[in-house]
Design a protein around this motif. Structure first.
Motif, PDB file in Angstrom:
ATOM      1  N   THR A 118       0.501 -17.195  13.760  1.00  0.00           N
ATOM      2  CA  THR A 118      -0.630 -17.628  14.286  1.00  0.00           C
ATOM      3  C   THR A 118      -1.775 -17.518  13.587  1.00  0.00           C
ATOM      4  O   THR A 118      -2.453 -18.478  13.704  1.00  0.00           O
ATOM      5  CB  THR A 118      -0.793 -16.919  15.483  1.00  0.00           C
ATOM      6  N   ASN A 119      -2.088 -16.516  12.809  1.00  0.00           N
ATOM      7  CA  ASN A 119      -3.077 -16.156  12.049  1.00  0.00           C
ATOM      8  C   ASN A 119      -2.798 -15.592  10.518  1.00  0.00           C
ATOM      9  O   ASN A 119      -1.668 -14.968  10.684  1.00  0.00           O
ATOM     10  CB  ASN A 119      -4.185 -15.367  12.819  1.00  0.00           C
ATOM     11  N   LEU A 120      -3.770 -15.773   9.966  1.00  0.00           N
ATOM     12  CA  LEU A 120      -3.671 -15.136   8.311  1.00  0.00           C
ATOM     13  C   LEU A 120      -4.316 -13.690   8.751  1.00  0.00           C
ATOM     14  O   LEU A 120      -5.303 -13.625   9.457  1.00  0.00           O
ATOM     15  CB  LEU A 120      -4.809 -15.779   7.392  1.00  0.00           C
ATOM     16  N   VAL A 121      -3.637 -12.818   8.349  1.00  0.00           N
ATOM     17  CA  VAL A 121      -3.987 -11.305   8.504  1.00  0.00           C
ATOM     18  C   VAL A 121      -4.302 -11.075   7.159  1.00  0.00           C
ATOM     19  O   VAL A 121      -3.366 -10.152   6.302  1.00  0.00           O
ATOM     20  CB  VAL A 121      -2.969 -10.569   9.110  1.00  0.00           C
ATOM     21  N   PHE A 122      -5.529 -11.090   6.706  1.00  0.00           N
ATOM     22  CA  PHE A 122      -6.061 -10.708   5.458  1.00  0.00           C
ATOM     23  C   PHE A 122      -6.534  -9.383   5.197  1.00  0.00           C
ATOM     24  O   PHE A 122      -5.807  -8.747   4.086  1.00  0.00           O
ATOM     25  CB  PHE A 122      -7.352 -11.630   5.236  1.00  0.00           C
ATOM     26  N   ALA A 123      -7.538  -8.862   6.030  1.00  0.00           N
ATOM     27  CA  ALA A 123      -7.633  -7.333   5.608  1.00  0.00           C
ATOM     28  C   ALA A 123      -8.621  -6.883   6.711  1.00  0.00           C
ATOM     29  O   ALA A 123      -8.970  -7.523   7.944  1.00  0.00           O
ATOM     30  CB  ALA A 123      -8.263  -7.336   4.364  1.00  0.00           C
ATOM     31  N   ASP A 124      -8.980  -5.581   6.803  1.00  0.00           N
ATOM     32  CA  ASP A 124      -9.697  -4.845   7.779  1.00  0.00           C
ATOM     33  C   ASP A 124     -10.442  -3.835   7.028  1.00  0.00           C
ATOM     34  O   ASP A 124      -9.767  -3.114   6.313  1.00  0.00           O
ATOM     35  CB  ASP A 124      -9.409  -4.632   9.230  1.00  0.00           C
ATOM     36  N   GLY A 125     -11.614  -3.569   7.429  1.00  0.00           N
ATOM     37  CA  GLY A 125     -12.260  -2.130   6.987  1.00  0.00           C
ATOM     38  C   GLY A 125     -13.173  -2.677   5.708  1.00  0.00           C
ATOM     39  O   GLY A 125     -13.886  -3.707   6.122  1.00  0.00           O
ATOM     40  N   ASN A 126     -13.653  -1.709   5.258  1.00  0.00           N
ATOM     41  CA  ASN A 126     -14.884  -1.638   4.244  1.00  0.00           C
ATOM     42  C   ASN A 126     -14.342  -2.199   2.799  1.00  0.00           C
ATOM     43  O   ASN A 126     -13.828  -1.368   2.120  1.00  0.00           O
ATOM     44  CB  ASN A 126     -15.480  -0.504   4.180  1.00  0.00           C
ATOM     45  N   PRO A 127     -14.973  -3.362   2.387  1.00  0.00           N
ATOM     46  CA  PRO A 127     -14.493  -3.736   0.831  1.00  0.00           C
ATOM     47  C   PRO A 127     -15.048  -3.019  -0.173  1.00  0.00           C
ATOM     48  O   PRO A 127     -14.331  -2.786  -1.439  1.00  0.00           O
ATOM     49  CB  PRO A 127     -14.966  -5.249   0.771  1.00  0.00           C
ATOM     50  N   GLN A 128     -16.068  -2.082   0.234  1.00  0.00           N
ATOM     51  CA  GLN A 128     -16.576  -1.265  -0.754  1.00  0.00           C
ATOM     52  C   GLN A 128     -16.314   0.321  -0.570  1.00  0.00           C
ATOM     53  O   GLN A 128     -16.491   1.187  -1.343  1.00  0.00           O
ATOM     54  CB  GLN A 128     -18.086  -1.097  -0.422  1.00  0.00           C
ATOM     55  N   ALA A 129     -14.838   0.288   0.082  1.00  0.00           N
ATOM     56  CA  ALA A 129     -14.428   1.673   0.407  1.00  0.00           C
ATOM     57  C   ALA A 129     -13.676   2.283  -0.940  1.00  0.00           C
ATOM     58  O   ALA A 129     -13.353   1.569  -1.823  1.00  0.00           O
ATOM     59  CB  ALA A 129     -13.421   1.789   1.300  1.00  0.00           C
ATOM     60  N   ASP A 130     -13.837   3.629  -0.947  1.00  0.00           N
ATOM     61  CA  ASP A 130     -13.166   4.183  -2.069  1.00  0.00           C
ATOM     62  C   ASP A 130     -11.444   4.049  -2.020  1.00  0.00           C
ATOM     63  O   ASP A 130     -10.807   4.548  -2.859  1.00  0.00           O
ATOM     64  CB  ASP A 130     -13.515   5.626  -2.515  1.00  0.00           C
ATOM     65  N   ILE A 131     -11.133   4.104  -0.991  1.00  0.00           N
ATOM     66  CA  ILE A 131      -9.653   4.006  -0.460  1.00  0.00           C
ATOM     67  C   ILE A 131      -9.253   2.761  -0.116  1.00  0.00           C
ATOM     68  O   ILE A 131      -9.830   2.134   0.937  1.00  0.00           O
ATOM     69  CB  ILE A 131      -9.414   5.398   0.348  1.00  0.00           C
ATOM     70  N   MET A 132      -7.856   2.282  -0.547  1.00  0.00           N
ATOM     71  CA  MET A 132      -7.339   1.182   0.001  1.00  0.00           C
ATOM     72  C   MET A 132      -5.727   1.457   0.469  1.00  0.00           C
ATOM     73  O   MET A 132      -5.079   1.915  -0.073  1.00  0.00           O
ATOM     74  CB  MET A 132      -7.344  -0.036  -1.006  1.00  0.00           C
ATOM     75  N   LEU A 133      -5.604   1.102   1.690  1.00  0.00           N
ATOM     76  CA  LEU A 133      -4.156   1.220   2.339  1.00  0.00           C
ATOM     77  C   LEU A 133      -3.438  -0.014   2.487  1.00  0.00           C
ATOM     78  O   LEU A 133      -4.118  -1.042   2.866  1.00  0.00           O
ATOM     79  CB  LEU A 133      -4.306   1.980   3.659  1.00  0.00           C
ATOM     80  N   VAL A 134      -2.485   0.013   2.041  1.00  0.00           N
ATOM     81  CA  VAL A 134      -1.511  -1.192   1.875  1.00  0.00           C
ATOM     82  C   VAL A 134      -0.084  -1.176   2.622  1.00  0.00           C
ATOM     83  O   VAL A 134       0.739  -0.039   2.509  1.00  0.00           O
ATOM     84  CB  VAL A 134      -1.143  -1.648   0.393  1.00  0.00           C
ATOM     85  N   GLY A 135      -0.010  -1.798   3.643  1.00  0.00           N
ATOM     86  CA  GLY A 135       1.355  -1.967   4.603  1.00  0.00           C
ATOM     87  C   GLY A 135       2.430  -2.831   4.108  1.00  0.00           C
ATOM     88  O   GLY A 135       2.116  -3.522   3.162  1.00  0.00           O
TER      89      GLY A 135
END
Length: 274
Positions: free
Chosen positions: A109-126
């Motif tokens: 239905t939709n592209l699920v690109f990302a959420d949150g702060n692009p300047q964050a020090d931490i990135m989580l990947v599912g």
């Protein structure tokens, strides 16, 4: 309760449910033995010869068969070239929106690109979006996402201080595991995404994400909690794997292990801060 005919709204709801679980073809009430059918020789067509003096009838040509549309995933090299051209996250998102090289996009239905702060020090990947994520276009918004929010809150983080993405940005039908070809063609976009965000700490949520990012077949229960320096597209960061929130919902006793990982993430972030 006696069977009754469904009204229009009920039929639409049923079709929507079938689509959500990945049903995309109709089948008969009774099974068909295709092996037995293929073993039966086709009946020989008898040609009727008209009497002498009468013109022979030329059988009409059968109508042309409808073209068969097949979907195959693009060459990962093509994906790498497209991803490399994106100089910003917005440009990368636009590239993915226009990308037709992954079959998962056809049913999502939709592209699920990302959420949150692009300047964050931490990135989580599912691993991949689920039904709720597909409908809202954001990662981790269902039950597992609500648990993830509570996990982050326990160490003083939230979606304004982290950046969240998946190895695959479109929902696989029926929430099945993404095929290796689907992961391969989406991976260059994730790598470029990581490069543009440039986090200090990367957390792989679950075994599928860890296996992809760390290029290992080691199970998540053995892999979790082990820190390493990970370099992706020239960017080096500290990286660790932990248990997926969906797994923790099924196995609540494992939350103590995830809590140990979260405390280690908190300590790593504090150590990396100036």
């Amino acid at each position: 309760m006696a069977n009754r005919d469904l009204n229009r709204d009920e039929m639409l709801a049923a079709l929507d449910w079938y689509r959500a679980v990945g049903v995309d073809i109709a089948v008969r009430e009774e099974p068909v033995d295709r092996f037995a059918a293929s073993a039966i020789a086709p009946a020989r067509t008898q040609r009727t010869v008209p009497p002498p003096g009468l013109p022979q009838q030329v059988p009409a040509s059968p109508p042309p068969a409808a073209p068969v549309v097949t979907t195959s995933d693009a060459d990962p090299e093509t994906a790498r070239e497209l991803a490399a051209k994106a100089q910003t996250l917005d440009a990368l998102r636009d590239t993915l929106e226009a990308f037709e090289g992954c079959g998962l996009k056809l049913r999502a239905t939709n592209l699920v690109f990302a959420d949150g702060n692009p300047q964050a020090d931490i990135m989580l990947v599912g691993e991949a979006p689920g039904r709720d994520e597909d409908l809202q276009g954001k990662p981790f918004v269902g039950r597992s996402g609500q648990l993830l929010d509570r996990m982050l809150g326990a160490i003083g983080l939230d979606r304004t201080t982290v950046y969240i993405a998946n190895t695959v940005p479109w929902r696989p039908p029926g929430n099945r595991t993404p095929a290796p070809s689907e992961v391969a063609v989406c991976l260059p976009f994730l790598y470029r995404q990581i490069e543009l965000v440039a986090p200090k700490v990367l957390v792989a949520l679950g075994g599928a994400s860890a296996s992809t990012l760390f290029e290992t077949n080691t199970g998540i229960t053995r892999l979790r909690g082990q820190w390493r320096d990970l370099t992706i597209n020239g960017h080096t960061m500290r990286a660790v794997a932990t248990l997926h929130p969906a797994y923790l919902l099924r196995q609540p006793a494992a939350k103590k292990l995830a809590w140990q990982d979260l405390l280690a993430v908190q300590a790593e972030l504090e150590a990396s801060s100036p």
